[in-house]
Design a protein around this motif. Sequence first.
Motif, PDB file in Angstrom:
ATOM      1  N   PRO A 211       0.781  -1.242   0.000  1.00 57.37           N
ATOM      2  CA  PRO A 211       0.000   0.000   0.000  1.00 57.37           C
ATOM      3  C   PRO A 211       0.818   1.301   0.000  1.00 57.37           C
ATOM      4  O   PRO A 211       0.230   2.379  -0.074  1.00 57.37           O
ATOM      5  CB  PRO A 211      -0.860  -0.128   1.268  1.00 57.37           C
ATOM      6  CG  PRO A 211      -0.998  -1.612   1.477  1.00 57.37           C
ATOM      7  CD  PRO A 211       0.342  -2.155   1.093  1.00 57.37           C
ATOM      8  N   ASN A 212       2.149   1.248   0.088  1.00 58.81           N
ATOM      9  CA  ASN A 212       2.922   2.484  -0.111  1.00 58.81           C
ATOM     10  C   ASN A 212       2.796   2.975  -1.548  1.00 58.81           C
ATOM     11  O   ASN A 212       2.996   4.150  -1.832  1.00 58.81           O
ATOM     12  CB  ASN A 212       4.404   2.274   0.215  1.00 58.81           C
ATOM     13  CG  ASN A 212       4.670   2.322   1.700  1.00 58.81           C
ATOM     14  OD1 ASN A 212       3.965   2.981   2.447  1.00 58.81           O
ATOM     15  ND2 ASN A 212       5.697   1.611   2.131  1.00 58.81           N
ATOM     16  N   ASP A 213       2.500   2.085  -2.448  1.00 50.67           N
ATOM     17  CA  ASP A 213       2.198   2.429  -3.839  1.00 50.67           C
ATOM     18  C   ASP A 213       3.253   3.345  -4.472  1.00 50.67           C
ATOM     19  O   ASP A 213       2.952   4.447  -4.929  1.00 50.67           O
ATOM     20  CB  ASP A 213       0.802   3.075  -3.937  1.00 50.67           C
ATOM     21  CG  ASP A 213       0.272   3.120  -5.368  1.00 50.67           C
ATOM     22  OD1 ASP A 213       0.981   2.648  -6.287  1.00 50.67           O
ATOM     23  OD2 ASP A 213      -0.843   3.619  -5.562  1.00 50.67           O
ATOM     24  N   ILE A 226      -2.629  -3.416  -5.984  1.00 50.07           N
ATOM     25  CA  ILE A 226      -1.825  -3.023  -4.827  1.00 50.07           C
ATOM     26  C   ILE A 226      -1.713  -4.188  -3.851  1.00 50.07           C
ATOM     27  O   ILE A 226      -2.719  -4.674  -3.326  1.00 50.07           O
ATOM     28  CB  ILE A 226      -2.465  -1.803  -4.126  1.00 50.07           C
ATOM     29  CG1 ILE A 226      -2.547  -0.619  -5.108  1.00 50.07           C
ATOM     30  CG2 ILE A 226      -1.677  -1.424  -2.879  1.00 50.07           C
ATOM     31  CD1 ILE A 226      -3.098   0.657  -4.495  1.00 50.07           C
ATOM     32  N   ASN A 257      -0.662   7.925  14.841  1.00 48.47           N
ATOM     33  CA  ASN A 257      -0.699   7.977  13.377  1.00 48.47           C
ATOM     34  C   ASN A 257      -1.409   6.778  12.751  1.00 48.47           C
ATOM     35  O   ASN A 257      -1.544   6.700  11.533  1.00 48.47           O
ATOM     36  CB  ASN A 257       0.726   8.047  12.818  1.00 48.47           C
ATOM     37  CG  ASN A 257       1.293   9.453  12.898  1.00 48.47           C
ATOM     38  OD1 ASN A 257       0.633  10.406  12.507  1.00 48.47           O
ATOM     39  ND2 ASN A 257       2.494   9.580  13.425  1.00 48.47           N
ATOM     40  N   PRO A 259      -4.399   4.857  11.535  1.00 52.82           N
ATOM     41  CA  PRO A 259      -5.727   5.380  11.190  1.00 52.82           C
ATOM     42  C   PRO A 259      -6.856   4.774  12.018  1.00 52.82           C
ATOM     43  O   PRO A 259      -7.894   5.420  12.184  1.00 52.82           O
ATOM     44  CB  PRO A 259      -5.880   5.040   9.703  1.00 52.82           C
ATOM     45  CG  PRO A 259      -4.804   4.073   9.383  1.00 52.82           C
ATOM     46  CD  PRO A 259      -3.705   4.269  10.379  1.00 52.82           C
ATOM     47  N   CYS A 280      -2.300   0.120   6.359  1.00 49.29           N
ATOM     48  CA  CYS A 280      -1.869   1.400   5.798  1.00 49.29           C
ATOM     49  C   CYS A 280      -0.366   1.469   5.637  1.00 49.29           C
ATOM     50  O   CYS A 280       0.151   2.325   4.925  1.00 49.29           O
ATOM     51  CB  CYS A 280      -2.367   2.562   6.657  1.00 49.29           C
ATOM     52  SG  CYS A 280      -1.288   2.939   8.051  1.00 49.29           S
ATOM     53  N   MET A 281       0.376   0.590   6.340  1.00 45.51           N
ATOM     54  CA  MET A 281       1.846   0.507   6.254  1.00 45.51           C
ATOM     55  C   MET A 281       2.577   1.464   7.181  1.00 45.51           C
ATOM     56  O   MET A 281       3.803   1.395   7.295  1.00 45.51           O
ATOM     57  CB  MET A 281       2.388   0.746   4.828  1.00 45.51           C
ATOM     58  CG  MET A 281       2.101  -0.313   3.808  1.00 45.51           C
ATOM     59  SD  MET A 281       2.808  -1.944   4.169  1.00 45.51           S
ATOM     60  CE  MET A 281       4.559  -1.673   3.989  1.00 45.51           C
ATOM     61  N   HIS A 282       1.871   2.372   7.875  1.00 44.66           N
ATOM     62  CA  HIS A 282       2.633   3.374   8.631  1.00 44.66           C
ATOM     63  C   HIS A 282       3.560   2.749   9.671  1.00 44.66           C
ATOM     64  O   HIS A 282       4.747   3.071   9.734  1.00 44.66           O
ATOM     65  CB  HIS A 282       1.715   4.381   9.319  1.00 44.66           C
ATOM     66  CG  HIS A 282       2.487   5.285  10.240  1.00 44.66           C
ATOM     67  ND1 HIS A 282       3.361   6.229   9.756  1.00 44.66           N
ATOM     68  CD2 HIS A 282       2.599   5.321  11.600  1.00 44.66           C
ATOM     69  CE1 HIS A 282       3.953   6.829  10.775  1.00 44.66           C
ATOM     70  NE2 HIS A 282       3.510   6.300  11.899  1.00 44.66           N
ATOM     71  N   ASN A 285       6.478   1.055   7.995  1.00 42.44           N
ATOM     72  CA  ASN A 285       7.431   2.025   7.457  1.00 42.44           C
ATOM     73  C   ASN A 285       8.306   2.613   8.568  1.00 42.44           C
ATOM     74  O   ASN A 285       9.490   2.874   8.365  1.00 42.44           O
ATOM     75  CB  ASN A 285       6.705   3.196   6.782  1.00 42.44           C
ATOM     76  CG  ASN A 285       5.995   2.798   5.505  1.00 42.44           C
ATOM     77  OD1 ASN A 285       6.337   1.805   4.890  1.00 42.44           O
ATOM     78  ND2 ASN A 285       5.000   3.570   5.113  1.00 42.44           N
ATOM     79  N   ALA A 286       7.674   2.833   9.727  1.00 40.09           N
ATOM     80  CA  ALA A 286       8.392   3.523  10.809  1.00 40.09           C
ATOM     81  C   ALA A 286       9.364   2.578  11.525  1.00 40.09           C
ATOM     82  O   ALA A 286      10.381   3.020  12.044  1.00 40.09           O
ATOM     83  CB  ALA A 286       7.399   4.123  11.794  1.00 40.09           C
TER      84      ALA A 286
END
Lengths: 406, 358
Positions: A211-213, A226, A257, A259, A280-282, A285-286
């Motif tokens: 989903p970072n697309d 995706i 952060n 969602p 969402c991948m946040h 990613n972090a």
Amino acid sequence: MADPGDNATPLLDELEKGPWPSFVTEIKSMASENKMCKDLLGQLEKSYREKRGYWKHGGIVGVMGYGGGVIGRYSFLAEEYPNVAHFHTLRINQPSGWFYTSDAIRGLCDVWEKHGSGLTNMHGSTGDIVFLGTVTDELEPTFAELTEHGFDLGGSGSDMRTPSCCVGPARCEWACYDTLHLTNDLTQTFQDELHRPAFPYKFKFKMAGCPNDCVASIARSDMSIIGTWRDDIRIDQAEVKKYVDGGINIHKDIYANCPTRCISWDGETLTIDNANCVKCMHCINAMPKALRPGTDRGATILLGAKAPIVEGALLGSVLVPFIKIEPPYTELKDLVERIWDFWGEHGKNRERVGELIQRVGLGNFLEAIEVEPLPEMVAHPRENPYVFYEEYFEEGDEDEEEEEDE
Amino acid sequence: MVTDRKTDIGPPNYEQFLPPIVKANYGKWKYHEVLKPGVMVHVGESGDKLFTVRAASPRLLSITKLRAFADLADKYCGGHLRFTSRNNVEFLLTDQANIDPLIADLKKMNHPVGGIGNSISNIVHTQGWVHCHSAATDASGVVKCVMDDLHEYFTEMKLPGKLRVALACCLNMCGAVHCSDIAILGVHRRPPKVDHGKLNKLCEIPSVVSSCPTAAIRPTTVDGKPSVEVDEDLCMFCANCFSVCPSMSISDPLNDGVSIWVGGKVSNARVEPMFSKLAIPYLPNNPPRWPEVVGAVRKIVEVWAEGAHKYERMGEFIARIGWPRFFKLTGIEFTKEHIDDFKHAGLTYKRSAQLRHV
Ligand code: HEM
Ligand code: HEM
Ligand code: SF4
Ligand code: SF4
Ligand code: SF4
Ligand code: SF4
């Protein structure tokens, strides 16, 4: 020596200054050996002076048997700059993921040195290698040599455009399916649709592994695939601790952060309510060393993204919430064929799939392509009460209903 | 003869171009770390390490430069390289000791290394005056000027999050700029000028009429020749008619220019993908250095860099502080043109009393 008259490009010269690599330097590096580049500089300098472009609409040019892959381009200033009187572009289908060997690059350079301007775009925004500028007579010889080197043209016009993808499993731990393989497979399967425009308008596929697309598929492809997963995010608690020790504030940086606020931390253990994670991948990613997507992987398919022309911009919207993406991709290809059939029959000239859906309504579109409506497809159910009811009872129906109940 | 003419072979299979370490770890990467600006390492389940060095590119590359890249790939990377979705070039190394010499060579060639992590990556852009008939501004030139100015944000990682800038030279938006943190968009501001003498010869009148999204074009007869007329009050300068008919010339050096849009994103991280919104309706084309555009982009970047929380993209930042404060902080004037008046415009009006009054 330096001729201050005809060949001077004082405005473009300003663009050789500064730290960012300069396209003017690129063109100039070819100008002594290639007349097209010299005249391109001349015409461009004039554009800079007069603040306007001097290119005409493309005529219909191409290679034998293909309807796409070449953008015809002619100059308004053919008398002043005869070497760019024709300045057609070839789109060359890139290898998936834009990987090359140095030999493959040199092969392409040799072809283009012989047959064109020697200028390229690496790459065009659809993904193709762009060979920028040649004359009509050189198109067929360029094509012949390209195929000798194992390359073929990409799409243009109302056809399937060259599919492209993110770097995926080749170099990204988050890829939830093989974006390179699927891209290559679809490109090969649909060669006819790519080379011979027969659609109402263009159709683009883009494959993003998660989903970072990273290929912006949701914004610029008619079908956006995706990668995602449906089991639990994998957690390495020891690595989470290391991130915390290294300064990550889980409450502020991660929880706040997220969602759906489905992630929590008690000072010892990170817990995720995976049923409410929207992928969402946040958090991943972090904290890439601590968290990884799950292992039951597939993709979400979204349909209909496009830029504003003609009827306004659209983002892709969900068509299939989750699908396994495995060779030979039969289910996906069947779906694509049904969409193309309906669009081919009902789409107006220059109407993208997204616009067709807006026109006929997503509900009717789904019915036509034999896909069940699902709540995942909408942000929320309708707010407006003008429902076009299609099902209702007539007198006498009740008896039949009861029979069915038995 | 055409007997052995090859067609429909499709692109070369990517597998033959993958470096051996990529083949060995394909789909089995475990994690990655950003080591320094423009350099990251991917670590496989196997423990193998793949180092990536990302360098800026103007996208428009000569074969001379491509051959130089190929030589670098031979020298440091076993003959392998790749390009990215934002038109950067990437060198993939297995020997960590080669990183600094490679970066030094790239610097000598004027290709700065960066664009990874919390940085501004390359500006995705289109053809402009170099190749397209439709351009309302140049593409490569504007990009060069803006990136000259912002390059410190490419070569360093001092921003709160990622920032994606894109440019398209007309509303066709070949770069699909409509979902970028900052979008630079070429715009026309006057209706097309109809060439009544040629239109009937070059174009089909019904398709010209139907090309207009606002129904501003009507068939007419001028000097006995069939042609079209444009209701100038309805025209929104989209150039769609010019796309289907060359006799509807729309370029106008006096009025063409650039608009700036902000706050779009495509990734799903944190908040859903969103469109960019209008920040500045018009800035003049001022080649060769476009100072107004460069200044406006820098101002917006600085306001965001100073005010955004960690991870916050432009659109998330603006959602938190509100549009009124965005306009105040950037000093951009809010005008009638900022208010949508196309389809569904009502959905963009503020429909609550939740306002900040400072
Ligand atoms: C109705 C809308 C559009 C029209 C009429 C249009 C027209 C054109 C034209 C005339 C060119 C040739 C430029 C040149 O001379 O080289 C071009 C290039 C291109 N267009 Fe479009 N375009 C449209 C929308 C789009 C969109 C939405 C995308 C991508 C999402 C796109 C992707 C491209 C790409 C990749 C190129 C190749 C050159 C480049 O990368 O800059 N186009 N388009
Ligand atoms: C940190 C791990 C990540 C890796 C390894 C990664 C990988 C990549 C790669 C290889 C590209 C192409 C780079 C280029 O063209 O210069 C890219 C582009 C991109 N990435 Fe990522 N990505 C990562 C994280 C993210 C995150 C966290 C986001 C969103 C918040 C994101 C959103 C994007 C976007 C929007 C693009 C540009 C797409 C385009 O407009 O062409 N990526 N990423
Ligand atoms: S889209 Fe996801 S899988 Fe693909 S490169 Fe970006 S982060 Fe990796
Ligand atoms: S992926 Fe996104 S939604 Fe899921 S837990 Fe992480 S932050 Fe929350
Ligand atoms: S954005 Fe417009 S001007 Fe630029 S390349 Fe595309 S069609 Fe041409
Ligand atoms: S520029 Fe657009 S709005 Fe104006 S007449 Fe042409 S198609 Fe219609």
